[in-house]
Design a protein around this motif. Structure first.
Motif, short mmCIF file in Angstrom:
data_model
loop_
_atom_site.label_atom_id
_atom_site.label_comp_id
_atom_site.label_asym_id
_atom_site.label_seq_id
_atom_site.Cartn_x
_atom_site.Cartn_y
_atom_site.Cartn_z
N UNK A 128 0.85 -1.19 0.00
CA UNK A 128 0.00 0.00 0.00
C UNK A 128 0.89 1.24 0.00
N UNK A 129 1.27 1.65 -1.18
CA UNK A 129 2.18 2.79 -1.32
C UNK A 129 1.38 4.04 -1.71
N UNK A 130 1.04 4.17 -2.99
CA UNK A 130 0.22 5.25 -3.54
C UNK A 130 0.91 6.60 -3.61
N UNK A 131 2.21 6.66 -3.40
CA UNK A 131 2.91 7.94 -3.49
C UNK A 131 3.18 8.28 -4.95
N UNK A 143 -0.69 5.85 6.56
CA UNK A 143 -1.95 6.51 6.90
C UNK A 143 -2.85 5.55 7.67
N UNK A 144 -2.97 4.33 7.17
CA UNK A 144 -3.85 3.35 7.80
C UNK A 144 -3.37 2.93 9.18
N UNK A 177 -5.04 -3.50 15.20
CA UNK A 177 -4.62 -3.89 16.55
C UNK A 177 -4.06 -5.31 16.58
N UNK A 178 -4.48 -6.11 15.61
CA UNK A 178 -4.04 -7.51 15.53
C UNK A 178 -2.81 -7.66 14.65
N UNK A 179 -2.84 -7.01 13.47
CA UNK A 179 -1.70 -7.09 12.54
C UNK A 179 -1.68 -5.86 11.65
N UNK A 180 -0.50 -5.47 11.20
CA UNK A 180 -0.40 -4.26 10.36
C UNK A 180 -1.08 -4.45 9.01
#
Length: 316
Positions: A128-131, A143-144, A177-180
């Motif tokens: 998840x890049x999007x730059x 961000x997420x 909270x569980x995983x990135x």
């Protein structure tokens, strides 16, 4: 260049832009160079095009033409560059920079969507890049993982116009909270419970649009860009902008109408509008069916054209 990105509303935008074949023009969003190439083809040997792009991949598309100056920077700095160039050339009055026209195609390039590792599309399982500028510090994954839940809700509601933005932000806040949340696949799985049965792709497109706008600060860049255009366009010069979603189009429409993004028209003592622009086309120009058939990404495009008036301005 066609493989990198197919330019949208090509003839319509360049025809509207060029008023002087000997003039100086800005392509604020170079991309694959399609609009720039067409612009150069309509200028004389005395004409000049200054093109901008913050994506290093786009810079590799530079056209071999002495009339082209390609600048690796965000289009929000067009005004600053033009004024600095004027000073370097001995022009101390910024109003004498004499730019004849500015074009901005605000769409994401096909290359960015189709390069999996850039993370712009949910069609690929990728980081998840999007730059748009790959040297920028913040990715969509950042961000997420770091934004407060209420900030995520705001982003999805405003930038994606997602109806159940609160539920989306709750799902993300719980899942991290569980995983990135590191990949497009991670995000798509988290959102699975709220995806409409027959419109899942359209829903995901709104989510990804919202994240992309936030990562690249697109609305702030557009506001800065628009405010600067009036200060470096000469009277009679054209501002030509192609938008792809309602937020962009509304901002451009308001700015052309009033000289500010709120759309509030200010008038002088005699009741004349103080906007630095006058509208050339009251309704936006849309792609023809033939263009949409060959380039589906053109279907949401809207072209607006404005002409610089004699009103003085120093918006920066």
């Amino acid at each position: 260049m066609s493989e990198y990105h197919t330019p949208v509303l090509l003839d319509e935008s360049i025809t509207a832009l060029v008023t002087n074949p000997d003039g100086i023009y800005v392509d604020a969003t170079f991309g694959g160079g399609g609009h720039t190439a067409e612009l150069l083809s309509r200028l004389s040997e005395n004409g000049t095009v200054i093109a901008f792009d913050r994506d290093s991949d786009a810079i590799h598309n530079k056209i071999d033409d002495p009339r082209l100056i390609l600048v690796h920077n965000n289009f929000r700095f067009v005004h600053n560059y033009v004024i600095c160039q004027a000073y370097e050339n001995g022009i101390e009055n910024p109003q004498e920079a004499k730019i004849d026209g500015i074009l901005a195609d605000l769409g994401v390039s096909s290359h960015q969507f189709d390069t999996a590792e850039r993370g712009f599309s949910f069609r690929y399982d990728a980081p998840l890049d999007m730059r748009m500028n790959t040297a920028a510090p913040t990715t969509a994954a950042d961000v997420l993982s770091t934004y407060e839940q209420n900030d995520l809700e705001r982003i999805f509601r405003i930038y994606g116009e997602v109806d159940n933005a609160r539920k989306v932000s709750q799902l993300i806040a719980t899942a991290r909270q569980t995983s990135p949340i590191l990949t497009t696949g991670d995000l798509d799985k988290i959102l699975a419970p709220v995806l409409p049965k027959f419109a899942g792709h359209k829903y995901l497109a709104k989510i990804y649009q919202a994240l992309r706008i936030e990562v690249n600060q697109e609305m702030k860049s557009l506001e800065k860009f628009l405010a600067g255009t009036a200060s470096c366009l000469k009277p009679g010069g054209r501002l030509v902008v192609i938008t792809y979603h309602s937020l962009e189009d509304r901002m451009v429409k308001n700015f052309i109408k009033s000289g500010n993004i709120s759309g509030e028209v200010q008038k002088d003592f005699y009741g004349n509008s103080l906007s630095p622009y006058k509208t050339v086309n009251r309704k936006p120009i849309l792609p023809q069916e033939e263009e949409i058939a060959t380039n589906t990404r053109a279907r949401s495009a809207k072209l607006r054209i404005a002409e610089r008036t004699d009103q003085t301005t120093d918006q920066r």
